[in-house]
Design a protein around this motif. Structure first.
Motif, PDB file in Angstrom:
ATOM      1  N   VAL A 159      11.140  19.219  35.606  1.00  0.00           N
ATOM      2  CA  VAL A 159      12.370  18.938  35.738  1.00  0.00           C
ATOM      3  C   VAL A 159      13.413  19.810  34.317  1.00  0.00           C
ATOM      4  O   VAL A 159      12.325  18.686  33.006  1.00  0.00           O
ATOM      5  CB  VAL A 159      12.874  17.942  36.001  1.00  0.00           C
ATOM      6  CG1 VAL A 159      14.663  18.061  35.805  1.00  0.00           C
ATOM      7  CG2 VAL A 159      13.079  17.603  37.829  1.00  0.00           C
ATOM      8  N   ALA A 160      13.604  20.562  34.050  1.00  0.00           N
ATOM      9  CA  ALA A 160      14.274  20.381  32.488  1.00  0.00           C
ATOM     10  C   ALA A 160      15.196  19.349  32.069  1.00  0.00           C
ATOM     11  O   ALA A 160      16.570  19.185  32.964  1.00  0.00           O
ATOM     12  CB  ALA A 160      14.508  22.164  32.159  1.00  0.00           C
ATOM     13  N   ALA A 161      15.519  19.547  31.143  1.00  0.00           N
ATOM     14  CA  ALA A 161      16.627  17.673  30.843  1.00  0.00           C
ATOM     15  C   ALA A 161      17.385  18.546  29.441  1.00  0.00           C
ATOM     16  O   ALA A 161      16.520  18.514  28.505  1.00  0.00           O
ATOM     17  CB  ALA A 161      16.268  16.889  30.812  1.00  0.00           C
TER      18      ALA A 161
ATOM     19  N   LEU B  64      10.609  19.672  29.181  1.00  0.00           N
ATOM     20  CA  LEU B  64      10.770  19.217  30.291  1.00  0.00           C
ATOM     21  C   LEU B  64       9.908  17.857  30.333  1.00  0.00           C
ATOM     22  O   LEU B  64       9.282  17.716  29.896  1.00  0.00           O
ATOM     23  CB  LEU B  64       9.109  20.264  30.518  1.00  0.00           C
ATOM     24  CG  LEU B  64       9.036  21.866  30.033  1.00  0.00           C
ATOM     25  CD1 LEU B  64       7.639  22.575  30.273  1.00  0.00           C
ATOM     26  CD2 LEU B  64      10.590  22.842  30.931  1.00  0.00           C
ATOM     27  N   SER B  65      10.619  17.610  31.614  1.00  0.00           N
ATOM     28  CA  SER B  65      10.507  15.872  31.706  1.00  0.00           C
ATOM     29  C   SER B  65       9.551  15.589  32.955  1.00  0.00           C
ATOM     30  O   SER B  65       9.607  16.698  33.951  1.00  0.00           O
ATOM     31  CB  SER B  65      11.537  15.564  31.989  1.00  0.00           C
ATOM     32  OG  SER B  65      12.780  15.723  33.316  1.00  0.00           O
ATOM     33  N   GLY B  66       9.378  14.706  33.158  1.00  0.00           N
ATOM     34  CA  GLY B  66       8.382  13.999  33.979  1.00  0.00           C
ATOM     35  C   GLY B  66       8.117  12.896  34.544  1.00  0.00           C
ATOM     36  O   GLY B  66       9.361  12.643  34.769  1.00  0.00           O
ATOM     37  N   ARG B  67       7.400  11.738  34.555  1.00  0.00           N
ATOM     38  CA  ARG B  67       7.185  10.932  35.218  1.00  0.00           C
ATOM     39  C   ARG B  67       7.878   9.793  34.265  1.00  0.00           C
ATOM     40  O   ARG B  67       8.519   9.836  33.167  1.00  0.00           O
ATOM     41  CB  ARG B  67       5.277  10.523  35.892  1.00  0.00           C
ATOM     42  CG  ARG B  67       4.756  10.044  34.645  1.00  0.00           C
ATOM     43  CD  ARG B  67       3.299   9.850  34.931  1.00  0.00           C
ATOM     44  NE  ARG B  67       2.315  10.050  33.989  1.00  0.00           N
ATOM     45  CZ  ARG B  67       2.680   9.304  32.932  1.00  0.00           C
ATOM     46  NH1 ARG B  67       2.704   8.185  32.765  1.00  0.00           N
ATOM     47  NH2 ARG B  67       1.212   9.764  31.781  1.00  0.00           N
ATOM     48  N   THR B  68       8.372   8.614  35.222  1.00  0.00           N
ATOM     49  CA  THR B  68       9.257   7.552  34.335  1.00  0.00           C
ATOM     50  C   THR B  68       8.166   6.646  34.473  1.00  0.00           C
ATOM     51  O   THR B  68       7.601   6.226  35.519  1.00  0.00           O
ATOM     52  CB  THR B  68      10.830   7.523  34.787  1.00  0.00           C
ATOM     53  OG1 THR B  68      10.452   6.794  36.244  1.00  0.00           O
ATOM     54  CG2 THR B  68      11.449   8.490  34.780  1.00  0.00           C
TER      55      THR B  68
ATOM     56  N   LEU C  67      18.337  11.379  28.196  1.00  0.00           N
ATOM     57  CA  LEU C  67      18.346  12.757  28.259  1.00  0.00           C
ATOM     58  C   LEU C  67      19.221  13.235  30.352  1.00  0.00           C
ATOM     59  O   LEU C  67      20.026  11.926  30.704  1.00  0.00           O
ATOM     60  CB  LEU C  67      16.988  12.377  29.054  1.00  0.00           C
ATOM     61  CG  LEU C  67      16.204  13.009  28.236  1.00  0.00           C
ATOM     62  CD1 LEU C  67      14.247  12.073  29.538  1.00  0.00           C
ATOM     63  CD2 LEU C  67      15.676  14.190  27.549  1.00  0.00           C
ATOM     64  N   ARG C  68      19.855  14.351  30.469  1.00  0.00           N
ATOM     65  CA  ARG C  68      20.716  14.684  30.935  1.00  0.00           C
ATOM     66  C   ARG C  68      19.810  15.813  32.101  1.00  0.00           C
ATOM     67  O   ARG C  68      19.362  17.189  31.124  1.00  0.00           O
ATOM     68  CB  ARG C  68      22.179  15.619  30.632  1.00  0.00           C
ATOM     69  CG  ARG C  68      22.607  15.933  31.482  1.00  0.00           C
ATOM     70  CD  ARG C  68      24.218  16.486  31.006  1.00  0.00           C
ATOM     71  NE  ARG C  68      24.582  17.652  30.101  1.00  0.00           N
ATOM     72  CZ  ARG C  68      24.265  18.434  29.990  1.00  0.00           C
ATOM     73  NH1 ARG C  68      24.190  19.387  31.738  1.00  0.00           N
ATOM     74  NH2 ARG C  68      24.589  19.903  29.516  1.00  0.00           N
ATOM     75  N   PRO C  69      19.347  15.715  33.048  1.00  0.00           N
ATOM     76  CA  PRO C  69      18.643  17.050  34.129  1.00  0.00           C
ATOM     77  C   PRO C  69      19.990  18.237  34.074  1.00  0.00           C
ATOM     78  O   PRO C  69      21.032  18.055  33.799  1.00  0.00           O
ATOM     79  CB  PRO C  69      18.389  16.188  35.304  1.00  0.00           C
ATOM     80  CG  PRO C  69      18.771  14.711  35.134  1.00  0.00           C
ATOM     81  CD  PRO C  69      19.572  14.619  34.322  1.00  0.00           C
ATOM     82  N   LEU C  70      18.722  19.330  33.689  1.00  0.00           N
ATOM     83  CA  LEU C  70      19.683  20.618  34.231  1.00  0.00           C
ATOM     84  C   LEU C  70      18.857  20.765  35.762  1.00  0.00           C
ATOM     85  O   LEU C  70      17.649  21.102  35.833  1.00  0.00           O
ATOM     86  CB  LEU C  70      19.139  21.273  32.970  1.00  0.00           C
ATOM     87  CG  LEU C  70      19.322  21.094  31.411  1.00  0.00           C
ATOM     88  CD1 LEU C  70      18.792  21.865  30.637  1.00  0.00           C
ATOM     89  CD2 LEU C  70      21.067  20.818  31.618  1.00  0.00           C
ATOM     90  N   ALA C  71      20.398  21.847  36.583  1.00  0.00           N
ATOM     91  CA  ALA C  71      19.952  21.814  37.582  1.00  0.00           C
ATOM     92  C   ALA C  71      19.715  23.747  37.679  1.00  0.00           C
ATOM     93  O   ALA C  71      20.137  24.279  36.798  1.00  0.00           O
ATOM     94  CB  ALA C  71      21.546  21.923  38.161  1.00  0.00           C
ATOM     95  N   PRO C  72      18.771  23.726  38.414  1.00  0.00           N
ATOM     96  CA  PRO C  72      18.066  25.220  38.479  1.00  0.00           C
ATOM     97  C   PRO C  72      19.396  25.676  38.496  1.00  0.00           C
ATOM     98  O   PRO C  72      19.838  25.063  39.738  1.00  0.00           O
ATOM     99  CB  PRO C  72      16.800  25.230  38.780  1.00  0.00           C
ATOM    100  CG  PRO C  72      16.822  24.161  39.841  1.00  0.00           C
ATOM    101  CD  PRO C  72      17.534  22.929  38.902  1.00  0.00           C
ATOM    102  N   ALA C  73      19.526  27.150  39.218  1.00  0.00           N
ATOM    103  CA  ALA C  73      20.260  28.031  39.775  1.00  0.00           C
ATOM    104  C   ALA C  73      19.711  28.407  41.253  1.00  0.00           C
ATOM    105  O   ALA C  73      18.444  28.529  41.843  1.00  0.00           O
ATOM    106  CB  ALA C  73      20.055  29.726  38.992  1.00  0.00           C
ATOM    107  N   SER C  74      21.099  28.076  42.194  1.00  0.00           N
ATOM    108  CA  SER C  74      20.595  27.600  43.584  1.00  0.00           C
ATOM    109  C   SER C  74      20.484  28.981  44.383  1.00  0.00           C
ATOM    110  O   SER C  74      19.121  29.401  45.393  1.00  0.00           O
ATOM    111  CB  SER C  74      21.528  26.871  43.830  1.00  0.00           C
ATOM    112  OG  SER C  74      23.048  28.086  43.602  1.00  0.00           O
ATOM    113  N   ALA C  75      20.833  30.520  43.411  1.00  0.00           N
ATOM    114  CA  ALA C  75      20.076  31.409  44.564  1.00  0.00           C
ATOM    115  C   ALA C  75      20.985  32.434  43.883  1.00  0.00           C
ATOM    116  O   ALA C  75      20.913  33.002  43.706  1.00  0.00           O
ATOM    117  CB  ALA C  75      21.405  31.995  45.539  1.00  0.00           C
ATOM    118  N   PRO C  76      19.818  32.327  42.830  1.00  0.00           N
ATOM    119  CA  PRO C  76      19.118  33.775  41.069  1.00  0.00           C
ATOM    120  C   PRO C  76      19.102  34.928  42.265  1.00  0.00           C
ATOM    121  O   PRO C  76      18.286  35.062  42.837  1.00  0.00           O
ATOM    122  CB  PRO C  76      18.788  33.327  40.389  1.00  0.00           C
ATOM    123  CG  PRO C  76      17.365  32.727  41.500  1.00  0.00           C
ATOM    124  CD  PRO C  76      18.266  31.517  42.303  1.00  0.00           C
ATOM    125  N   ALA C  77      20.343  35.725  42.074  1.00  0.00           N
ATOM    126  CA  ALA C  77      19.653  37.287  42.524  1.00  0.00           C
ATOM    127  C   ALA C  77      18.552  37.870  41.773  1.00  0.00           C
ATOM    128  O   ALA C  77      18.122  37.151  41.125  1.00  0.00           O
ATOM    129  CB  ALA C  77      21.458  38.295  42.295  1.00  0.00           C
TER     130      ALA C  77
END
Length: 239
Positions: A42-44, A88-92, A121-131
């Motif tokens: 997860v990117a944050a 790049l974020s991992g385990r807590t 940190l604020r998680p960044l959502a990946p693109a849901s349906a990239p072309a």
């Protein structure tokens, strides 16, 4: 002479004792984001202002940080990030998240790894349906380049990458070359892309990619090149 020899033996015993006490798998020890076959990294984005300091692991300071990570001055490192930096974020562990950070202005593939307060940190959502066009292009990060072009076979894309990691005496390199059919929101492949990503095997280059904001976020399992070589990171599209 005998006293000198005894001193050398005792020194060696202390070194061995310290080394044997180190545990890379200690859950409180942050040495970077781990690969997980089932879950993508997860990117944050850092949100704390004006900055947030990295936090020590128990083995920092020559094994004198046993109480870390913790929200104390003794556990606070001098290194820090500022609002807008992306990790790049991992385990807590408790209130802290293990992260890996690479400056976009770095000239070499050098990473800073450690704990950050999860609240910063604020998680960044990946693109849901990239072309398909969202994947195409030449993507770069310090030390590495990935080129994604139309593959021509059943909607597949041709993914080529090279990573160069300098060492003290030479360089270690990694290469990826695959024909891949993108998933709904991820490009994921094993070796040359013709085997399903989910194929169970004990070795082989396994790669996963997502589009996150302006980035191509890439992670691999560490089997895509020489010792210490990884394509993992945030890549920017070359203009």
């Amino acid at each position: 002479m005998r006293a000198k020899m005894i001193g050398l033996v005792l020194s060696a015993m202390l070194v061995v004792s310290s080394a044997s006490a180190y545990d890379a798998y200690d859950p409180k020890n942050c040495i970077g984001v781990d690969w997980d076959d089932a879950h993508a990294v997860v990117a944050a984005q850092v949100t704390a202002s004006p900055r947030v300091n990295f936090v020590k692991s128990p083995y920092d300071d020559d094994f004198k940080a046993a109480a870390c990570p913790a929200a104390s001055a003794a556990c606070r490192k001098a290194s820090y990030l500022v609002p807008g930096d992306v990790v790049l974020s991992g385990r807590t562990v408790g209130e802290f998240t293990c992260v890996s950070y690479q400056s976009p202005s770095a000239k070499k593939p050098v990473w800073t790894r450690g704990w950050l307060p999860s609240a910063a940190l604020r998680p960044l959502a990946p693109a849901s349906a990239p072309a398909a066009s969202d994947w195409l292009g030449t993507w770069t990060q310090p030390g590495g380049t990935i080129e994604i072009a139309p593959g021509g076979l059943g909607g597949r894309l041709h993914v080529e990458g090279e990573m160069v990691v300098p060492t003290a005496r030479d360089v270690h390199t990694g290469v990826i070359d695959a024909q891949v059919k993108p998933g709904a929101d991820t490009i994921a492949f094993l070796e040359d892309g013709w085997l399903p990503f989910e194929t169970k095997c004990d070795s082989g280059c396994r790669v996963r990619m997502q589009r996150v904001g302006p980035y191509l976020m890439v992670e691999d399992n560490g089997d895509c090149g020489g010792a210490g070589v990884s394509f993992t990171g945030l890549y920017r599209r070359k203009k």
